[in-house]
Design a protein around this motif. Structure first.
Motif, mmCIF file in Angstrom:
data_model
loop_
_atom_site.group_PDB
_atom_site.id
_atom_site.type_symbol
_atom_site.label_atom_id
_atom_site.label_comp_id
_atom_site.label_asym_id
_atom_site.label_seq_id
_atom_site.Cartn_x
_atom_site.Cartn_y
_atom_site.Cartn_z
ATOM 1 N N LYS A 1 -6.238 -0.084 -4.407
ATOM 2 C CA LYS A 1 -5.067 -0.158 -5.273
ATOM 3 C C LYS A 1 -5.501 0.151 -6.697
ATOM 4 N N LEU A 2 -4.702 0.939 -7.394
ATOM 5 C CA LEU A 2 -5.034 1.338 -8.761
ATOM 6 C C LEU A 2 -4.527 0.276 -9.735
ATOM 7 N N THR A 3 -5.456 -0.307 -10.516
ATOM 8 C CA THR A 3 -5.052 -1.340 -11.472
ATOM 9 C C THR A 3 -5.576 -1.010 -12.862
ATOM 10 N N ASN A 4 -4.823 -1.429 -13.853
ATOM 11 C CA ASN A 4 -5.181 -1.177 -15.244
ATOM 12 C C ASN A 4 -5.173 -2.496 -15.989
ATOM 13 N N VAL B 1 -10.249 0.368 -9.346
ATOM 14 C CA VAL B 1 -9.688 0.452 -7.999
ATOM 15 C C VAL B 1 -10.096 -0.805 -7.257
ATOM 16 N N TYR C 1 -8.759 -0.186 -22.857
ATOM 17 C CA TYR C 1 -8.162 -0.046 -21.531
ATOM 18 C C TYR C 1 -9.265 0.116 -20.497
ATOM 19 N N THR D 1 -9.511 1.017 -16.142
ATOM 20 C CA THR D 1 -8.874 1.214 -14.843
ATOM 21 C C THR D 1 -9.869 0.873 -13.755
ATOM 22 N N ARG E 1 3.299 1.613 -2.151
ATOM 23 C CA ARG E 1 3.663 1.794 -3.564
ATOM 24 C C ARG E 1 2.470 2.132 -4.444
ATOM 25 N N ASN E 2 1.276 1.770 -3.996
ATOM 26 C CA ASN E 2 0.090 1.956 -4.840
ATOM 27 C C ASN E 2 -1.122 2.051 -3.938
ATOM 28 N N SER E 3 -1.593 3.261 -3.710
ATOM 29 C CA SER E 3 -2.685 3.475 -2.765
ATOM 30 C C SER E 3 -3.618 4.550 -3.272
ATOM 31 N N VAL E 4 -4.905 4.236 -3.276
ATOM 32 C CA VAL E 4 -5.949 5.194 -3.665
ATOM 33 C C VAL E 4 -6.887 5.373 -2.483
ATOM 34 N N HIS F 1 -15.683 6.521 -10.690
ATOM 35 C CA HIS F 1 -14.615 5.529 -10.600
ATOM 36 C C HIS F 1 -15.210 4.115 -10.625
ATOM 37 N N SER G 1 0.823 -1.214 0.000
ATOM 38 C CA SER G 1 0.000 0.000 0.000
ATOM 39 C C SER G 1 0.855 1.262 0.000
#
Lengths: 110, 110, 110, 110
Positions: D81-84, D100, D96, D98, D5-8, D54, D3
């Motif tokens: 976590k933000l994922t694509n 969360v 694409y 995105t 490194r990648n947190s929303v 979102h 979390s």
DNA sequence: TTTT
DNA sequence: TTTT
């Protein structure tokens, strides 16, 4: 380059009405305490609530806004900065105090 | 339901090698201080650095990992929880201490 | 009342040199991609890295600063806002794109 | 090491009742949309609200909990976590999306 | 398209 | 007591 280096986020309830202080230079300061509650199950499977009390302050327009808008019991989300001050008290003991300087808040309930 | 209610994020430098304590029940505790530096320009346009010193602790495997891996001067990012403890000292004064309980960290440099 | 409602924090590496665009009204925009790497052990106990690629943009002085200061491969921490835009492409398909609008960053390594 | 490194973090309202999907392996997935509102004053001094929508998902016990507990209109705070993900659609266009991935949430109102 |  |  600030809130990435030092950022506190709390969701909790005010333990008191905010205290506003007005200084000669037209600056305003507000102080209040905030309780955050964490609940978890202990070894016996009982639901336990652990409460932390935090000292919060805010300056300027944020101070005025908090003083006008929030009161004891309200639930808020806040974002701020962790600060520590220390001094020597009248008995010569070194004393410490930690305060969260509020940058932003949302009133959630209350 | 925890890190949304009470979350601290700091990026700074260790002021000391972490101190590890081993308890009888095989639990480990680590303590260290972390400096966060904020720089800004004052009224005279001079670049000023303001440093906050924070007390950090960690438990369990996180404690062991920190003790093995970090040392004085290292730059780290940490995520933790803001906790306050208070007690009465030998002179009968009520004393307070704030600690950040580290949940996670990244070593950045050093 | 903004970063409490919509906040993204990423630590990762630039996949490209930032692309700066200058607009007629003296506004600047910068675009770049950022990879965040998550490592964990899978069912077989093997160390696995999962990478997410994010689209980042910044405006104004932040854009200029990023264009001057960051390059492909650099490790950065950023704080920003999650935004979504959608449009209809030339074939009549509805298209979506998510971008993180960077408010603040720290260069960590590289 | 995740979390950080990648947190929303988002505070907003559900645009729909969460949709729960049950998979053969007893895994559960929940999907819902969340609106975050940002208000500011434009050049003319008018109060403007800008809404971002979102895409949120959650897995496992978090999915079940969200499906049972939240409904359209509720105000929540979430951490994720933000994922694509990207794929090629039936017309051969690269697409694409995105999402969360929700790790934790608090119900605020509704 | 990054990095360890 | 750190670092740039």
């Amino acid at each position: 380059m600030n809130s990435l280096r030092n950022s506190v986020r709390l969701v909790g309830n005010l333990g008191m009405d905010p205290e506003v202080k007005n200084f000669d230079n037209n600056k305003q300061l507000v102080k209040f305490s905030l309780a955050t509650n964490e609940t978890y199950k202990n070894d016996k499977g009982e639901r336990v609530t652990e409460t932390q009390w935090h000292n919060l302050i805010a300056w300027g327009s944020q101070a005025k806004f908090i003083g006008d808008y929030l009161k004891k019991g309200d639930e808020v989300a806040i974002e701020g900065k962790l600060t520590n001050k220390n001094w020597v008290d009248k008995d010569g003991n070194k004393r410490y105090m930690t305060e969260v300087v509020v940058n932003d808040f949302i009133k959630l309930k209350g």
